[in-house]
Design an enzyme around this catalytic site. Sequence first.
Site, mmCIF file in Angstrom:
data_model
loop_
_atom_site.group_PDB
_atom_site.id
_atom_site.type_symbol
_atom_site.label_atom_id
_atom_site.label_comp_id
_atom_site.label_asym_id
_atom_site.label_seq_id
_atom_site.Cartn_x
_atom_site.Cartn_y
_atom_site.Cartn_z
ATOM 1 N N GLU A 84 -0.647 -9.359 -0.457
ATOM 2 C CA GLU A 84 -2.076 -9.626 -0.219
ATOM 3 C C GLU A 84 -2.848 -9.685 -1.544
ATOM 4 O OE1 GLU A 84 -2.036 -6.348 2.623
ATOM 5 O OE2 GLU A 84 -2.972 -7.662 4.083
ATOM 6 N N ALA A 86 0.865 -1.169 0.000
ATOM 7 C CA ALA A 86 0.000 0.000 0.000
ATOM 8 C C ALA A 86 0.908 1.226 0.000
ATOM 9 C CB ALA A 86 -0.890 -0.015 1.231
ATOM 10 N N GLU A 94 4.547 -5.056 7.358
ATOM 11 C CA GLU A 94 3.763 -3.998 8.007
ATOM 12 C C GLU A 94 4.175 -3.699 9.443
ATOM 13 O OE1 GLU A 94 2.514 -6.349 6.078
ATOM 14 O OE2 GLU A 94 0.962 -5.547 4.781
ATOM 15 N N GLY A 149 0.549 -4.986 0.961
ATOM 16 C CA GLY A 149 -0.655 -5.040 0.128
ATOM 17 C C GLY A 149 -0.411 -5.757 -1.200
HETATM 18 N N1 DAK Z 1 4.596 3.162 -0.958
HETATM 19 C C1 DAK Z 1 4.982 4.309 -1.524
HETATM 20 N N2 DAK Z 1 6.118 4.454 -2.231
HETATM 21 C C2 DAK Z 1 6.896 3.388 -2.343
HETATM 22 C C3 DAK Z 1 6.586 2.138 -1.757
HETATM 23 C C4 DAK Z 1 5.359 2.031 -1.037
HETATM 24 N N3 DAK Z 1 4.921 0.897 -0.485
HETATM 25 N N4 DAK Z 1 7.568 1.279 -2.025
HETATM 26 C C5 DAK Z 1 8.464 1.953 -2.762
HETATM 27 N N5 DAK Z 1 8.070 3.213 -2.946
HETATM 28 C C6 DAK Z 1 8.770 4.278 -3.678
HETATM 29 C C7 DAK Z 1 9.984 4.762 -2.906
HETATM 30 O O1 DAK Z 1 9.605 5.694 -1.938
HETATM 31 C C8 DAK Z 1 10.800 5.367 -4.020
HETATM 32 O O2 DAK Z 1 10.274 6.616 -4.336
HETATM 33 P P1 DAK Z 1 11.273 7.884 -4.637
HETATM 34 O O3 DAK Z 1 12.104 8.014 -3.427
HETATM 35 O O4 DAK Z 1 12.045 7.437 -5.850
HETATM 36 O O5 DAK Z 1 10.321 9.018 -4.896
HETATM 37 C C9 DAK Z 1 10.514 4.454 -5.194
HETATM 38 O O6 DAK Z 1 9.295 3.772 -4.896
HETATM 39 C C10 DAK Z 1 11.580 3.401 -5.426
HETATM 40 O O7 DAK Z 1 11.800 2.715 -4.198
HETATM 41 P P2 DAK Z 1 13.239 2.507 -3.556
HETATM 42 O O8 DAK Z 1 14.164 3.585 -3.964
HETATM 43 O O9 DAK Z 1 13.028 2.299 -2.109
HETATM 44 O O10 DAK Z 1 13.659 1.157 -4.284
HETATM 45 P P3 DAK Z 1 14.672 0.049 -3.744
HETATM 46 O O11 DAK Z 1 14.879 -0.877 -4.872
HETATM 47 O O12 DAK Z 1 15.869 0.672 -3.083
HETATM 48 O O13 DAK Z 1 13.869 -0.715 -2.585
HETATM 49 C C11 DAK Z 1 11.925 -1.840 -1.650
HETATM 50 C C12 DAK Z 1 12.767 -1.491 -2.914
HETATM 51 C C13 DAK Z 1 10.660 -2.539 -2.107
HETATM 52 C C14 DAK Z 1 12.746 -2.806 -0.757
HETATM 53 C C15 DAK Z 1 11.658 -0.545 -0.865
HETATM 54 O O14 DAK Z 1 11.086 0.412 -1.759
HETATM 55 C C16 DAK Z 1 10.674 -0.757 0.241
HETATM 56 O O15 DAK Z 1 11.026 -1.261 1.292
HETATM 57 N N6 DAK Z 1 9.405 -0.341 0.003
HETATM 58 C C17 DAK Z 1 8.371 -0.429 1.023
HETATM 59 C C18 DAK Z 1 7.909 -1.854 1.150
HETATM 60 C C19 DAK Z 1 6.855 -1.996 2.197
HETATM 61 O O16 DAK Z 1 7.113 -1.754 3.406
HETATM 62 N N7 DAK Z 1 5.691 -2.379 1.783
HETATM 63 C C20 DAK Z 1 4.598 -2.614 2.662
HETATM 64 C C21 DAK Z 1 3.849 -1.335 2.741
HETATM 65 S S1 DAK Z 1 2.662 -1.417 4.023
HETATM 66 C C22 DAK Z 1 -4.469 -0.681 5.169
HETATM 67 C C23 DAK Z 1 -4.534 -1.595 4.182
HETATM 68 C C24 DAK Z 1 -3.421 -2.211 3.733
HETATM 69 C C25 DAK Z 1 -2.228 -1.916 4.283
HETATM 70 C C26 DAK Z 1 -2.173 -1.010 5.291
HETATM 71 C C27 DAK Z 1 -3.278 -0.389 5.752
HETATM 72 N N8 DAK Z 1 -5.624 0.017 5.598
HETATM 73 C C28 DAK Z 1 -6.301 0.585 4.444
HETATM 74 C C29 DAK Z 1 -5.595 0.877 6.714
HETATM 75 C C30 DAK Z 1 -1.034 -2.463 3.750
HETATM 76 C C31 DAK Z 1 0.146 -1.937 4.119
HETATM 77 C C32 DAK Z 1 1.306 -2.106 3.331
HETATM 78 O O17 DAK Z 1 1.303 -2.650 2.252
#
Ligand code: DAK
Length: 258
Positions: free
Chosen positions: A112, A64, A132, A109
Amino acid sequence: MYENIKYEVKDQIAFVTVDRPKALNALNEDVLSELYKAFSQFECDDDARVAILTGEGKAFVAGADIAAMSKMNALEGRNMMILGHKLMNYMEAIEKPIIAAVNGFALGGGCELSMACDFRLASTKAKFGQPEVGLGIIPGFGGTQRLPRLVGKGMAKYLTMTAEIIGADEAYRIGLCEKVFEPEELLPEAEKIAKAIIQKAPIAVGSAKVAINNGYDMDLKSASRFEIETFTAAFGSDDKAEGMGAFLEKRPAEFKNK
Ligand code: DAK
């Protein structure tokens, strides 16, 4: 029509591609709404028999959208959660197969979303995880429910509590994906699998999805009863007569979806 996804039907296969590579295809409300629309289009299109869901660039879906979520209050978060659940439950309810072709990061997400598909094919570059808890939240699009159903309670807790990100081979080992391919083979192989399904009787394929998805959450007795009813619908179809007739006449079946 779409800004964050691509939708294209070719040879009866609907290719749905999340296309927001600058944010690693992160899911915001627009992406979720567009996916919902795309799957409605798929459901209603008789020329589209199987969907393949994938991501553009190096991610399937990296979760997400953290930037969007960081600004949301609880009510806005809840609205997004409703939208995500609506999408993923809808994907499971559509009586046609949806295949996830996981090309890269499938985190939070994204993991998921892949679990709401009927099965997952992964590239050797795929990475799965539920990170998360590192963000102060728990999986919010059904991950606490679908992950244990796929990999078992213990492994689901392990992955969710440690936030460990695993590769395709480990995902395969624990049952989080069904096949693993070299990156350049992922979509061609997904297409081959879709075409193999398209050769089969559409009503039977759809009924199998309905029986498995609905029966899985019932007790065995109710699920068996449900299978009888679902089986009967397929048994009464013209395609059953064609499939069995073709076998007895030693010729390929020509299914009509009737
Ligand atoms: N959201 C927003 N932007 C994201 C992103 C994300 N999940 N993942 C990556 N990006 C963006 C980065 O910020 C970066 O943007 P700029 O800095 O270039 O503007 C760009 O994509 C490229 O990412 P990286 O530079 O970080 O790329 P790397 O290859 O170095 O790293 C990575 C890749 C996948 C390991 C890293 O980007 C990362 O850790 N991303 C976050 C992964 C993550 O934690 N995903 C889970 C998100 S939490 C809910 C419903 C559902 C959910 C929550 C609440 N309700 C509605 C309340 C679900 C939650 C989630 O999914």
